[in-house]
Write an enzyme that holds these catalytic residues in place. Structure first.
Site, PDB file in Angstrom:
ATOM      1  N   SER A 167      64.356  -6.924  37.160  1.00  0.00           N
ATOM      2  CA  SER A 167      64.287  -6.154  36.152  1.00  0.00           C
ATOM      3  C   SER A 167      63.164  -5.002  36.425  1.00  0.00           C
ATOM      4  CB  SER A 167      64.038  -7.045  33.773  1.00  0.00           C
ATOM      5  OG  SER A 167      63.854  -4.933  33.722  1.00  0.00           O
ATOM      6  N   GLU A 168      63.850  -3.623  35.946  1.00  0.00           N
ATOM      7  CA  GLU A 168      62.007  -3.020  35.939  1.00  0.00           C
ATOM      8  C   GLU A 168      61.292  -3.008  35.025  1.00  0.00           C
ATOM      9  OE1 GLU A 168      61.410   0.885  37.009  1.00  0.00           O
ATOM     10  OE2 GLU A 168      63.487   0.528  37.137  1.00  0.00           O
ATOM     11  N   THR A 169      60.290  -2.793  35.884  1.00  0.00           N
ATOM     12  CA  THR A 169      58.734  -3.929  35.339  1.00  0.00           C
ATOM     13  C   THR A 169      57.938  -2.285  35.119  1.00  0.00           C
ATOM     14  OG1 THR A 169      59.234  -5.830  35.832  1.00  0.00           O
ATOM     15  CG2 THR A 169      57.356  -5.593  35.068  1.00  0.00           C
TER      16      THR A 169
END
Length: 284
Positions: A45-47
């Site tokens: 996931s985008e972090t």
């Protein structure tokens, strides 16, 4: 063993299981880049990783496969974590990033982000990309990060099944497909498909792309305040306002999960002093 606090939020929505999810990791100082990338890959996931305090922060964003120059939805998630979980009650937060300085203001339940405007310019789309679309676009333009493709109607956008990950003709971060909305109270809809190197087939709601979308639709519709919705399966709503050379985007975020990562200490440099400690502190 390195222990790192982590939060997952759904952004640009007032309910969980919708909008665009993002992970947030607050850090007292930066960890090695390969560790940051490894965490984002493991999250799938985008972090957003944040360092700082007292209203001033540095922020970096990583997709599962690379560092990103800008992720607005992960910035909104970070702002919510800073206020609700870390206790920084500053009305305005400042983020220093690869795309320059960003600000987040709190407006009741919503967060307002200020982004640099991204003016689209007409460009000839490669035939290999046109063939992927399955329709004749009203317009095709380039922004700083993405292709912007305007569809004749909303139903085309919602019905698309586009995969660009293996298409070498797409030299941008991705493609944003948009159309005027048929729904009263909504100005336009969009979907965002990731290009090669992003590791993302479709971004449920690419907030940073709305700096490009707002520049286009504000001129087309002759209005500075716009309501936009994502036509992806997760949906999401975002309010956009053109203000001089900035685009203000507003939305809510809901905390879905918080927890703790445990990363083996040998992933870190010998001089790193985080071993057997929690990489997260409450300082407010």
């Amino acid at each position: 063993m390195i222990r790192i606090k982590i939060f997952r939020l759904d952004t640009f929505t007032d309910t969980v299981f919708s909008g665009n999810p993002a992970m947030v990791c607050p850090l007292p100082e930066w960890l090695p880049e390969d560790v940051l990338q490894g965490i984002a890959a493991e999250n799938n996931s985008e972090t957003a990783f944040i360092v700082g305090g007292h209203s001033s922060y540095h922020i970096r964003w990583f997709t599962p496969v690379c560092e990103s120059n800008l992720s607005a939805h992960a910035t909104l998630a970070a702002a919510k974590v800073i206020r609700d979980e870390l206790g920084d009650m500053s009305k305005t937060l400042t983020f220093k990033s690869l795309r320059g300085e960003l600000t987040a203001n709190f407006l009741d339940k919503r967060v307002e982000l200020s982004l640099p405007i991204d003016y689209p310019f007409e460009s000839k789309m490669p035939e290999e990309l046109k063939q992927e679309l399955g329709f004749t676009p009203v317009a095709a333009m380039l922004g700083q990060d993405d292709w912007l493709v305007v569809a004749p109607e909303e139903s085309i956008v919602s019905g698309m099944n586009l995969v660009l990950l293996d298409n070498p003709a797409c030299h941008t971060r991705g493609m944003v497909v948009t159309a005027a909305s048929d729904t009263p109270g909504t100005d336009f809809v969009s979907r965002c498909f990731g290009g090669p190197g992003t590791g993302i087939i479709e971004d449920p709601l690419n907030a940073s792309a709305h700096s490009l979308l707002t520049a286009y639709w504000s001129e087309k519709l002759d209005k500075n305040l716009l309501i936009a919705k994502s036509a992806s399966h997760r949906g999401g709503e975002i309010e956009c306002q053109l203000k001089h050379d900035r685009v203000l985007i507003r939305g809510e975020a809901k905390l879905y999960m918080d927890g703790e990562l445990r990363v083996p200490g040998d992933y870190f440099a010998a001089e790193n002093l985080y071993s057997d400690s929690v990489v997260h502190t409450r300082t407010y």
